[in-house]
Motif scaffolding. Structure first.
Motif, PDB file in Angstrom:
ATOM      1  N   GLN A  85       0.875  -1.192  -0.042  1.00  0.00           N
ATOM      2  CA  GLN A  85       0.037  -0.086  -0.169  1.00  0.00           C
ATOM      3  C   GLN A  85       0.829   1.283  -0.091  1.00  0.00           C
ATOM      4  N   GLY A  86       2.025   1.348  -0.180  1.00  0.00           N
ATOM      5  CA  GLY A  86       3.009   2.438  -0.282  1.00  0.00           C
ATOM      6  C   GLY A  86       3.677   2.472   1.047  1.00  0.00           C
ATOM      7  N   ILE A  87       2.929   2.903   2.015  1.00  0.00           N
ATOM      8  CA  ILE A  87       3.295   2.724   3.445  1.00  0.00           C
ATOM      9  C   ILE A  87       2.439   2.124   4.432  1.00  0.00           C
ATOM     10  N   GLY A  88       2.713   1.594   5.458  1.00  0.00           N
ATOM     11  CA  GLY A  88       1.834   1.105   6.220  1.00  0.00           C
ATOM     12  C   GLY A  88       1.700   1.956   7.566  1.00  0.00           C
ATOM     13  N   VAL A  89       0.655   2.397   8.039  1.00  0.00           N
ATOM     14  CA  VAL A  89       0.491   3.245   9.182  1.00  0.00           C
ATOM     15  C   VAL A  89       0.034   2.408  10.423  1.00  0.00           C
ATOM     16  N   ILE A  90       0.926   2.623  11.443  1.00  0.00           N
ATOM     17  CA  ILE A  90       0.489   1.842  12.563  1.00  0.00           C
ATOM     18  C   ILE A  90       0.064   2.985  13.810  1.00  0.00           C
ATOM     19  N   ASP A  91      -1.163   3.133  13.947  1.00  0.00           N
ATOM     20  CA  ASP A  91      -1.724   4.116  14.747  1.00  0.00           C
ATOM     21  C   ASP A  91      -0.911   3.607  16.428  1.00  0.00           C
TER      22      ASP A  91
END
Length: 154
Positions: A85-91
């Motif tokens: 997904q391009g980058i992964g975001v970990i909230d």
């Protein structure tokens, strides 16, 4: 260099025993290496995606932080494998295992061995904003609505 303390939990017993925990490769590294926490070889077929476990969960304890999962440049260049997904975001409030969605853009199967470095994990500050909807912006810029190359080629 100041290092902020973040709680990490091992969610797969392979991590920290037969598979190294995430670490910075050098003192100048901006991101930690995430490794495949798998029991055996897994394969991503050409044009496919695969969810790969890393064996680690985080408690950042700070809504002003986000963890970013990014591709490893060598995997992308040499093998056509990238974070899907391009980058992964970990909230900051996510406490589950970090998993990486990898995509194989090449025309060959890509094999992942247990402990292979599959992605990078970088921490960044977060700024949340409140959107104020308006009919017109209060200031103008030289660029205006120009985009997609409107400022020139170089």
């Amino acid at each position: 260099m100041f290092k902020r303390r973040i709680e990490a939990k091992i969610v797969n017993p392979l991590l920290g025993t037969s598979i190294p925990a995430p670490t910075y490769a050098t003192d100048g590294s901006a991101a930690m290496d995430l490794r495949a926490c798998v029991e055996g070889v897994v394969t991503i077929q050409p044009g496919h995606r695969l969810l790969v476990e890393t064996g680690i969960a985080l408690n950042m304890m700070d809504p002003g932080l986000v963890a970013i999962v990014a591709s490893r440049s060598g995997l992308s260049l040499k093998h056509g494998v990238r974070v899907a997904q391009g980058i992964g975001v970990i909230d900051s409030d996510y406490h589950g295992e970090i998993c990486v969605i990898l995509a194989n853009d090449s025309d060959k199967p890509f094999h992942i061995e247990p402990g292979d470095r599959i992605a990078q994990l970088m921490f960044q500050p977060v700024v949340q904003v409140a959107l104020h909807f308006t009919e017109e912006f209060s200031t103008e810029t030289e660029r205006g609505t120009g985009g997609f190359g409107s400022t020139g080629k170089s």
